[in-house]
Design a protein around this motif. Structure first.
Motif, PDB file in Angstrom:
ATOM      1  N   GLY A 294      -5.288   6.268  -1.539  1.00 15.90           N
ATOM      2  CA  GLY A 294      -4.011   6.041  -1.724  1.00 15.90           C
ATOM      3  C   GLY A 294      -3.900   4.431  -2.613  1.00 15.90           C
ATOM      4  O   GLY A 294      -5.259   4.658  -3.269  1.00 15.90           O
ATOM      5  N   VAL A 295      -3.239   3.596  -2.700  1.00 21.36           N
ATOM      6  CA  VAL A 295      -2.895   2.470  -4.147  1.00 21.36           C
ATOM      7  C   VAL A 295      -2.582   1.514  -3.581  1.00 21.36           C
ATOM      8  O   VAL A 295      -1.548   1.753  -2.422  1.00 21.36           O
ATOM      9  CB  VAL A 295      -2.648   3.138  -5.158  1.00 21.36           C
ATOM     10  N   LYS A 296      -3.314   0.427  -3.395  1.00 19.90           N
ATOM     11  CA  LYS A 296      -2.417  -0.441  -3.506  1.00 19.90           C
ATOM     12  C   LYS A 296      -2.084  -1.788  -5.033  1.00 19.90           C
ATOM     13  O   LYS A 296      -2.818  -1.175  -5.618  1.00 19.90           O
ATOM     14  CB  LYS A 296      -3.571  -2.296  -2.767  1.00 19.90           C
ATOM     15  N   PHE A 297      -1.353  -2.110  -5.521  1.00 18.15           N
ATOM     16  CA  PHE A 297      -0.421  -2.503  -6.229  1.00 18.15           C
ATOM     17  C   PHE A 297      -0.742  -3.877  -6.345  1.00 18.15           C
ATOM     18  O   PHE A 297      -0.635  -4.664  -4.989  1.00 18.15           O
ATOM     19  CB  PHE A 297       0.733  -2.092  -6.999  1.00 18.15           C
TER      20      PHE A 297
ATOM     21  N   VAL B 259       0.853  -1.154   0.129  1.00 20.70           N
ATOM     22  CA  VAL B 259      -0.241  -0.183   0.082  1.00 20.70           C
ATOM     23  C   VAL B 259       1.094   1.195   0.250  1.00 20.70           C
ATOM     24  O   VAL B 259       1.677   1.387   1.111  1.00 20.70           O
ATOM     25  CB  VAL B 259      -0.750   0.205   1.231  1.00 20.70           C
ATOM     26  N   PHE B 260       0.584   2.649  -0.892  1.00 26.63           N
ATOM     27  CA  PHE B 260       1.110   3.661  -0.851  1.00 26.63           C
ATOM     28  C   PHE B 260       0.016   5.044  -0.282  1.00 26.63           C
ATOM     29  O   PHE B 260      -0.624   4.433  -1.023  1.00 26.63           O
ATOM     30  CB  PHE B 260       1.776   3.783  -2.146  1.00 26.63           C
ATOM     31  N   THR B 261       0.451   5.821   0.279  1.00 28.68           N
ATOM     32  CA  THR B 261       0.539   6.742  -0.415  1.00 28.68           C
ATOM     33  C   THR B 261       0.481   7.949  -0.718  1.00 28.68           C
ATOM     34  O   THR B 261       1.113   7.110  -1.829  1.00 28.68           O
ATOM     35  CB  THR B 261       0.331   7.573   1.422  1.00 28.68           C
ATOM     36  N   LEU B 262      -0.686   8.666  -1.145  1.00 30.48           N
ATOM     37  CA  LEU B 262       0.167   9.757  -2.565  1.00 30.48           C
ATOM     38  C   LEU B 262       1.174  10.418  -3.025  1.00 30.48           C
ATOM     39  O   LEU B 262       2.097  10.360  -3.308  1.00 30.48           O
ATOM     40  CB  LEU B 262      -1.413   9.855  -3.201  1.00 30.48           C
ATOM     41  N   TYR B 263       1.059  10.704  -1.802  1.00 34.00           N
ATOM     42  CA  TYR B 263       2.072  11.272  -1.300  1.00 34.00           C
ATOM     43  C   TYR B 263       3.468  11.024  -1.745  1.00 34.00           C
ATOM     44  O   TYR B 263       4.445  11.048  -1.964  1.00 34.00           O
ATOM     45  CB  TYR B 263       2.058  12.419   0.139  1.00 34.00           C
ATOM     46  N   GLU B 264       3.313   9.288  -0.907  1.00 37.33           N
ATOM     47  CA  GLU B 264       4.600   8.815  -1.332  1.00 37.33           C
ATOM     48  C   GLU B 264       4.913   8.414  -2.516  1.00 37.33           C
ATOM     49  O   GLU B 264       7.106   8.881  -2.573  1.00 37.33           O
ATOM     50  CB  GLU B 264       4.274   7.605  -0.636  1.00 37.33           C
ATOM     51  N   LEU B 265       4.201   8.332  -3.533  1.00 37.49           N
ATOM     52  CA  LEU B 265       4.327   7.691  -4.962  1.00 37.49           C
ATOM     53  C   LEU B 265       5.107   9.374  -5.189  1.00 37.49           C
ATOM     54  O   LEU B 265       6.173   8.977  -5.690  1.00 37.49           O
ATOM     55  CB  LEU B 265       3.837   7.866  -5.604  1.00 37.49           C
TER      56      LEU B 265
END
Lengths: 209, 174
Positions: free
Chosen positions: B170-173, B122-128
């Protein structure tokens, strides 16, 4: 727009844990924002304090530096909090992996069990017996068809083999019993020492055969 | 690395829309590619038309030429037709520029994710877009709207799922 319906039928692959991780990460991002802000502020105050010192306002500069020190501590605290959050995220992720591992083991275990059920001990025994019988049967057929060697022939072969191996044994030089003369270069003695046992071993193997 | 201007940029008539249909077509194509490559070089994702008018792309001070407002709008309209631009408001004052399509961005992001073994994370958009890990990646600094679109493109392929939470996304790949 057409796949609005398509997606509804597909269950979301985002689990509760994922949401928890996301929340933790968002928290961490917020802390990072905060950190950035404080760092910038520190930078500013430092230059301001320098300026004040230059202007001879020592008192004010001191107050400012005190404030800066406090913020420094805050920054440190934030750092530990961020690492706490990150550790938590990693822990969750690792437990998820562990769960997957256990799931995998379970599947493997079930598979083994069901296969064992299909393969009972009695069956194995019976099959092995049958195989043995079949081998015996085949051997008999072979004997009948090819007229294999008799016991006498076998003996002849064995004695011939012995004659050959003994014949080679005779050619071997005797193993010296006296200690080796001292040789100045150790480099030459070493390969010689190595070669001899190797050859003896070869002979031993031949005898065994 | 400085931006390399095309030869037309130093050619004064380039800044006046040509009446001949064929020439004009070529001129517009050249303008489109210039505008896109300029945005790509400077990593611009949103343009304000008033600012654009003053930017070096449309205003070449060395030869004292600038593209008129109408001409800029025509160029932008051309870009919109090609799918590289979207207006943010009805009055056409601000627009989104897509010098790389969302699908392509999605592909880049997914490549990075799978290269780093972070599928299923899982990522936050900010993190990406702003995290330390992506600093050397092309998509670092990508604006949120673009990021979301590229992630949505990935979602269509089933490679990601955007998660909405009360505050932020957030997003999960996969």
């Amino acid at each position: 727009m057409g796949n609005v319906f398509g997606r509804k039928s597909r269950p979301s692959r985002v689990t509760e844990q994922d949401r928890a991780i996301l929340q933790l990460k968002q928290q961490r991002d917020k802390l990072k924002h905060y950190q950035k802000r404080v760092t910038l502020q520190l930078e500013k105050e430092r230059s301001l304090a320098k300026q004040l010192l230059k202007d001879g306002k020592k008192e004010k500069a001191l107050v400012l530096l005190k404030k800066k020190r406090y913020q420094d501590q805050l920054l440190d605290k934030t750092e530990t909090q961020i690492s706490n959050l990150e550790r938590m995220v990693q822990d969750i992720e690792f437990v998820q992996i562990e769960m997957k591992v256990i799931e995998g083991l379970k599947v493997g275990n079930d598979c083994l069990k069901s296969m064992h059920e299909a393969m009972s001990l009695e069956d194995v025994e019976r099959i092995m017996d049958e195989t043995q019988d079949a081998i015996e049967y085949q051997r008999q057929i072979d004997e009948m068809l090819s007229g294999s060697l008799t016991q006498e022939d076998e003996d002849a072969v064995l004695s011939e083999l012995e004659a050959i191996t003994q014949g080679e044994d005779v050619e071997l030089p005797e193993v010296p019993t006296e200690p080796l003369p001292e040789v100045p270069e150790p480099a030459e003695t070493e390969p010689g020492n190595e070669r001899r046992p190797a050859r003896n071993k070869e002979n031993r193997e031949m005898l065994a055969a | 690395m400085s931006f390399e201007w095309p030869w037309q940029y130093n050619f004064p008539p380039f800044f006046t829309l040509q009446p001949n249909v064929d020439t004009r077509q070529k001129q517009l194509a050249a303008w489109c590619s210039l505008a896109l490559s300029y945005c790509r070089h400077h990593k611009l994702y949103t343009l304000d038309i008033m600012e654009a008018q003053e930017s070096p792309v449309f205003n070449h001070k060395n030869i004292d030429r600038k593209l008129s407002m109408e001409a800029i709008l025509i160029v932008f309209e051309e870009l919109r037709k090609k799918g590289n631009l979207e207006w943010l408001d009805k009055n056409k004052t601000r627009c989104l520029v897509m010098w790389r399509r969302p699908e392509e961005w999605g592909k880049l992001i997914y490549q990075w994710v799978s290269k780093n073994g972070m599928v299923n994370t899982v990522f936050t958009l900010y993190e990406l877009a702003n995290g330390d890990d992506t600093e050397s990646e092309e998509f670092h600094g990508l604006e949120d709207w673009m990021l979301i679109r590229s992630l949505q493109a990935l979602q269509m392929d089933g490679k990601a799922e955007v998660i909405s939470m009360d505050d932020g996304k957030g997003v999960k790949f996969f």
